[in-house]
Design a protein around this motif. Structure first.
Motif: not given
Length: 297
Positions: A1, A3, A202, A205, A240, A245, A285, A287
């Motif tokens: 990801m 991220g 997180k 999203k 996201n 992102n 994930s 960013s």
């Protein structure tokens, strides 16, 4: 990801603004080549999936230099290639950043130009399911934009990231060394240390959490130079959208030394994977990136 694209190379980033003059000193003061706070929100200690990423970190800050404020806008467009190659058991990443800066010191007309470009390589080790560390080495190349840092310097960055349970707990220490500590105009460029801290989580999203950074000039041999430093805290919100992102955060100085005033700065980051190899394992994930610490004096 995405991220996880560190500032890798990107503070992943560039160097910039030399816009303050030491009060009562015969020498001008400068800042670090890597903008303090530019890697906040990025899990720069984590391994990225193999791929090519574009990251732009843009920020606008106002420093309370009474009677008139000083303002600066810094953009750090970065390309990061997470290669398929390994070295010493680590993923090899390559990054380049070309800063673009505009600033107004104490109400003076705005000046704009390009900052010193950064070219860097990073090694990222995965030490466990949710823990990674990285080391980045790069160089800022000299430029002739007079109101910005002009001299070449080296950048070392040491990062650690925990990314389990949707968390991004990251510490990134940036150590900069100037090859020549004096510009042709007599500006002093001190070596520097920056520390960027992230603690976000997180929720689907969404991503939210507190952030902070600190920066300090290291001692120099030049009499009359007034070392600068700051500590800033703030909060980050990210979303996201799928392949893209976005992150936004605001920081405010709680401590400053020889900047002539405290700064409030808003940041916006966009992360776009140009291509990314599919992976069977779920990568953490939070960013990505940003290199460069800016001298916002």
């Amino acid at each position: 990801m995405i991220g996880r694209i560190l500032t890798t190379g990107c503070r992943l980033g560039a160097a910039l603004l030399v816009s303050t003059v030491a009060l009562g000193s015969s020498r001008a003061q400068a800042a670090s080549a890597a903008q303090p706070g530019q890697t906040i929100g990025l899990p720069v200690g984590a391994q990225l999936p193999v791929g090519l990423y574009f990251v732009n970190t843009s920020s606008f800050g106002v420093r309370d230099t009474r009677p008139l404020d000083s303002e600066s806008n810094i953009n750090l467009p970065t390309f990061l290639w997470a290669t398929p190659w390994t070295l010493f058991g680590a993923r090899l990443n390559l990054a380049t950043t070309q800063p673009v800066v505009a600033s107004s010191v104490r109400g003076a007309p705005y000046q704009s130009g390009i900052g010193v470009p950064l070219i860097a390589a990073q090694l990222a080790w995965k030490l466990g399911e949710n823990f990674g560390v990285s080391y980045l080495f790069g160089g800022y190349h000299p430029i002739e934009t007079r109101f910005l840092i002009q001299n070449a310097s080296l950048s070392h960055r040491f990062a650690a990231t925990y990314s389990g349970d949707g968390l991004n707990l990251t510490a990134n220490l940036l150590y900069g060394i100037y090859i020549d500590p004096i510009s042709p105009q007599g500006t002093v460029y001190p070596d520097y240390l920056n520390l960027d801290l992230t603690a976000t989580k997180k929720f689907g999203k969404w991503e939210i959490g507190p952030v902070a950074f600190a920066s300090t000039d290291l001692p120099t041999r030049f009499p009359g130079y007034r070392q600068q430093g700051q500590i800033a805290v703030g909060g980050l919100v990210g979303y996201n959208f799928g392949p893209v992102n976005l992150q936004a955060y605001v920081t405010q100085d709680v401590v400053e030394r020889n900047y002539a005033g405290r700064e409030t700065r808003g940041w916006l980051r966009v992360i776009v994977p140009i291509y990314k190899e599919s992976t069977n394992s779920a990568a953490p994930s939070p960013s990505v990136t940003g290199p460069a610490r800016l001298a916002t004096r």
